[in-house]
Motif scaffolding. Structure first.
Motif, mmCIF file in Angstrom:
data_model
loop_
_atom_site.group_PDB
_atom_site.id
_atom_site.type_symbol
_atom_site.label_atom_id
_atom_site.label_comp_id
_atom_site.label_asym_id
_atom_site.label_seq_id
_atom_site.Cartn_x
_atom_site.Cartn_y
_atom_site.Cartn_z
ATOM 1 N N THR A 128 -1.394 35.468 1.866
ATOM 2 C CA THR A 128 -0.201 36.277 2.029
ATOM 3 C C THR A 128 0.537 35.824 3.289
ATOM 4 O O THR A 128 -0.054 35.233 4.186
ATOM 5 N N ARG A 129 1.840 36.099 3.338
ATOM 6 C CA ARG A 129 2.655 35.661 4.471
ATOM 7 C C ARG A 129 2.971 36.847 5.375
ATOM 8 O O ARG A 129 3.428 37.890 4.905
ATOM 9 N N THR A 131 4.762 32.967 -1.076
ATOM 10 C CA THR A 131 3.421 32.779 -1.613
ATOM 11 C C THR A 131 3.414 32.982 -3.124
ATOM 12 O O THR A 131 2.362 33.124 -3.738
ATOM 13 N N HIS A 132 4.601 32.982 -3.720
ATOM 14 C CA HIS A 132 4.750 33.205 -5.166
ATOM 15 C C HIS A 132 6.076 32.600 -5.601
ATOM 16 O O HIS A 132 6.867 32.133 -4.763
ATOM 17 N N ASP A 145 -6.330 35.547 -1.921
ATOM 18 C CA ASP A 145 -4.952 35.062 -2.023
ATOM 19 C C ASP A 145 -4.401 34.917 -0.618
ATOM 20 O O ASP A 145 -4.765 35.667 0.282
ATOM 21 N N ALA A 197 0.953 37.567 -2.896
ATOM 22 C CA ALA A 197 1.031 36.605 -3.989
ATOM 23 C C ALA A 197 1.532 37.227 -5.286
ATOM 24 O O ALA A 197 1.968 36.507 -6.185
ATOM 25 N N LEU A 226 0.032 32.497 7.605
ATOM 26 C CA LEU A 226 -0.572 32.943 6.350
ATOM 27 C C LEU A 226 -1.863 33.688 6.656
ATOM 28 O O LEU A 226 -2.602 33.315 7.573
#
Length: 463
Positions: free
Chosen positions: A397-398, A337-338, A395, A417, A447
């Protein structure tokens, strides 16, 4: 606000009705979670946009029938046992030790042995003793260095590989591609390049999701025998030239032209077959140049599989190509996610970032077992524009581990993130009903939205 009898009334800013003070407060508090619900896009919590997991995957019926027909006709001896051994071998397989790693290890061993000899010999170390130390270094290197055995996929090994990996490989690729299908519904690929295509499972998985919109499949595998097996599977297990999926072309080498691109480029369980880091990086650059929309990489969910994908990620994000044929920048689509360094590699060197998909195995006997495939994957997309200013108040997130649902809270492990790993107990009181319900309906690999707080106090509670 006004007084009527003994009760105080206000005009509610949400519904514009005159309510008593307690009712107005209750009305305002119930409005807060609704402000967070726009990310749902009208979907129920159990189908929120972050859900990308699949239920237990089955092979397409035509593929399963074809595989059983080929294996039955071949009559491979001890097939089940050999398939089990091959699965274990491929799972435990490691990357070959690079030359620079051997050199560093040899220097360290030589230094250690020299120090040991100095402790026992007061005299200067002569040439004879130096030669003995070098022999000890070579002997220790041979004893401790992993000896990677290359595999030659001839017809016999190809059949064993089919029994061992056809269903699991298909499930992993389908799960990875399903994330593109779910999160980018407007993407409709026209062409596919499959590097290290093996039995053609990527073509089958892509056809399952996008059907006849795919007009060109180019499958590249260095083994001619594997290409032959893949063609037989497309033709229902026979030699008849009437394939289930049309326009599939098999090659033993990648297309030469650097300007030819494909909407979807996939390399599943094939980067780990390359012996050296230089070979892998050269292939990664080549595949990225041939990517028009999405590059999908899938490997075993082991430490080495994860690190191979992180090599690819860093190579594409950080290293400049000598000649650029496409000026669009790379963007990480999934699972990260980043675009910061992988926190798993920084904090947990032994634990890989992997995911899980249940599937039904290829029935070698009468029964069909439900099994679990652990895999790592990486999806990189081409971005035509710079990233827009983020306007959402959340945001994504995983979820990087199994979700534990407990009474009134959900235990989640998240990759956020900002590039950090978090262990979070999600509750309706602290994080809002929407996030709580989404968490209860999410699982490993999905997610999950992380809402931004409106004030510092709530922000601290969420973090």
């Amino acid at each position: 606000m006004y007084l009527l009898g003994s009760r105080m009334y206000v005009k509610c800013s949400r519904c514009h009705m005159a309510l008593c003070l307690k009712e107005a407060q209750r009305c305002q508090s119930s409005a807060a979670p609704l402000e967070q619900a726009d990310f749902l896009k009208g979907a129920p919590h159990r189908k929120h946009p972050g859900v990308t997991n699949l239920k237990t995957v089955r092979l397409p019926e035509q593929l399963q029938v074809a595989a059983q027909s080929v294996l039955k006709r071949a009559e491979v001896k001890s097939l089940t046992e050999r398939a089990h051994k091959l699965s274990n071998f491929l799972w435990s397989r490691k990357r070959a030790t690079e030359t620079f790693q051997l050199r560093e290890k040899a220097i360290l061993l030589e230094k250690t042995f020299l120090e040991q000899e100095r402790d026992t010999h007061t005299d200067a170390i002569d040439h004879k003793l130096e030669a003995q130390i070098r022999k000890r270094v070579l002997s220790e290197l041979r004893r401790t260095t992993y000896n990677r055995t290359p595999l030659r996929y001839d017809e016999d090994l190809g059949l064993v590989y089919m029994a061992a990996r056809l269903a699991g490989g298909y499930a992993a690729v389908l799960r990875a591609l399903n994330e593109i299908k779910k999160r980018d519904p407007l993407f409709v690929p026209y062409s596919l390049l499959d590097f290290g295509s093996g039995l053609g499972t990527c073509s089958w998985a892509s056809h399952t999701l996008w059907g006849d919109s795919l007009k060109e499949y180019v499958c590249v595998d260095s083994s001619g025998d594997m290409n032959t097996l893949a063609e037989q599977l497309l033709s229902g297990g026979s030699e008849v030239d009437n394939p289930v999926i049309k326009q599939v072309y098999f090659r033993q080498f990648l297309p030469v032209s650097p300007t030819v691109q494909f909407d979807l480029v996939i390399a599943a369980f094939s980067l780990s077959e390359l012996a050296t880091l230089d070979e892998r990086l050269n292939v990664i650059f080549t595949l990225w140049r041939k990517t028009n929309s999405y590059l999908v990489l899938v490997e075993n969910g082991t430490k080495d599989g994860h690190q191979i994908l992180m090599e690819a990620r860093d190579t594409i994000l950080k290293r400049e190509e000598e000649v650029k044929h496409d000026l669009r920048r790379p963007s990480i689509f999934a699972p990260c996610t980043h675009e910061l360094p992988c926190p798993k590699l920084i904090k947990h060197h032994v634990v890989p970032c992997n995911f899980s998909q249940f599937y039904y195995s290829l029935p070698l006997s009468r029964s069909q077992e439900r099994q679990q495939e652990k895999f790592s994957y990486l999806i990189i997309s081409r971005s035509a524009e710079e990233k827009a200013q983020k306007t959402e108040h959340w945001d994504m997130t995983r979820l990087i581990a199994k979700v534990h649902r407990r009474p009134r809270h959900v235990q989640c492990q998240l990759c956020c993130a900002n590039g950090e790993l978090k262990q979070l107990a999600v509750t309706a009181h602290r994080h809002g009903k929407d996030m709580y319900r989404c968490a209860r309906n999410s699982d490993w690999g999905d997610l999950l939205p992380m809402f931004h707080a409106e004030d510092d106090t709530k922000h601290d509670e969420m973090q």
